[in-house]
Write an enzyme that holds these catalytic residues in place. Sequence first.
Site, short mmCIF file in Angstrom:
data_model
loop_
_atom_site.label_atom_id
_atom_site.label_comp_id
_atom_site.label_asym_id
_atom_site.label_seq_id
_atom_site.Cartn_x
_atom_site.Cartn_y
_atom_site.Cartn_z
N ARG A 109 0.83 -1.22 0.00
CA ARG A 109 0.00 0.00 0.00
C ARG A 109 0.86 1.26 0.00
O ARG A 109 0.47 2.28 -0.58
CB ARG A 109 -0.93 -0.02 1.22
CG ARG A 109 -1.90 1.15 1.30
CD ARG A 109 -2.86 0.96 2.47
NE ARG A 109 -3.59 2.17 2.82
CZ ARG A 109 -4.74 2.54 2.28
NH1 ARG A 109 -5.30 1.78 1.36
NH2 ARG A 109 -5.33 3.65 2.64
N ILE A 135 -7.10 7.84 -1.59
CA ILE A 135 -7.02 6.39 -1.52
C ILE A 135 -7.86 5.98 -0.34
O ILE A 135 -7.70 6.51 0.77
CB ILE A 135 -5.55 5.90 -1.39
CG1 ILE A 135 -5.51 4.37 -1.28
CG2 ILE A 135 -4.84 6.54 -0.22
CD1 ILE A 135 -4.08 3.81 -1.29
N SER A 136 -8.81 5.08 -0.54
CA SER A 136 -9.75 4.71 0.52
C SER A 136 -9.02 4.03 1.67
O SER A 136 -7.94 3.45 1.50
CB SER A 136 -10.82 3.77 -0.02
OG SER A 136 -11.62 4.41 -0.99
N ALA A 137 -9.60 4.11 2.86
CA ALA A 137 -9.05 3.43 4.02
C ALA A 137 -8.99 1.92 3.76
O ALA A 137 -9.83 1.38 3.02
CB ALA A 137 -9.91 3.71 5.25
N PHE A 273 -17.44 8.85 0.48
CA PHE A 273 -16.64 8.75 -0.75
C PHE A 273 -16.73 10.07 -1.50
O PHE A 273 -17.69 10.84 -1.34
CB PHE A 273 -17.16 7.63 -1.65
CG PHE A 273 -16.68 6.25 -1.29
CD1 PHE A 273 -15.51 5.74 -1.81
CD2 PHE A 273 -17.43 5.44 -0.44
CE1 PHE A 273 -15.07 4.47 -1.50
CE2 PHE A 273 -17.00 4.16 -0.12
CZ PHE A 273 -15.82 3.68 -0.65
#
Length: 280
Positions: A109, A135-137, A273
């Site tokens: 990541r 970038i999403s969790a 989001f």
Amino acid sequence: MSEEPGERAARELLAEFGTRLDPAYVCDEVRRAARELEGQTRPGGATELIHRLARTRILSRLDQVPGADDAAPGPGDAAAVCRARMVERLRDAGIRDERVLAAMGAVPRERFVRPELAAEAYDDTPLDIGHDQTISAPWAVAFGIASLGLPQRARVLEVGTGSGYGAAVLARCAAEVVTVERDPELAAAARDLLARLAPDVEVRTGDGVHAGVDRAPYDGILVTAMASGRLPRPLVRQLAPGGTLVCPVGTNRVGTLVRWRDGAVEELAPVTFVPLVTGD
């Protein structure tokens, strides 16, 4: 007098972590989770969600406390240790799909975030990647992919490539992955990185709702941006029989992750989001 959801979550988490961390920090994380989830939970579900979100962040903090390990890892092992800890936190948060957990534990990541944020790559929080995108969790990535329930040898469409991290994880869970990014600069950067880390992923630039239609039907479609008000019907039509669409639906970046399968719609979890943009 009934107990507020945040009060119950704080009491439970203080009992679990109060001797290892500053109680004020634990309470702050509970308040932070309660603020983020305000108005997003169904009746009776607030305590569990506040507890889960705050506990995930507290466990992330514990990973950074000196003396937590018997031996400190060397520099070359640090990212692998962080990934392993992240996977355990995902298990604790309810992720059970072993393919997804293995993929999360394998994809670096830190390669998908800005260099100055690399130390935060495995925190359970979204991170800025520029162009008003994130970038999403890790939990959001893992939960979204696990919710697809992909069959073996699946073909998957991802709408919203962003940094490319989600596509790299998907590539370890599916046979074919097409990912579409609207922003040309983000698409180019993701294409370059995925060419080295997940070379079988096809990265396209364009409107995610329509740009992958020639590769349909898909066994799974994962949308990583908030659809306004309802599921995008053109994506539903791109599913194979028995296929699954997972998409956040809401307004002003706040809503619910929704799963569509065989005409049945299920609300999965409250989420935040960036907006889904379609059309020219």
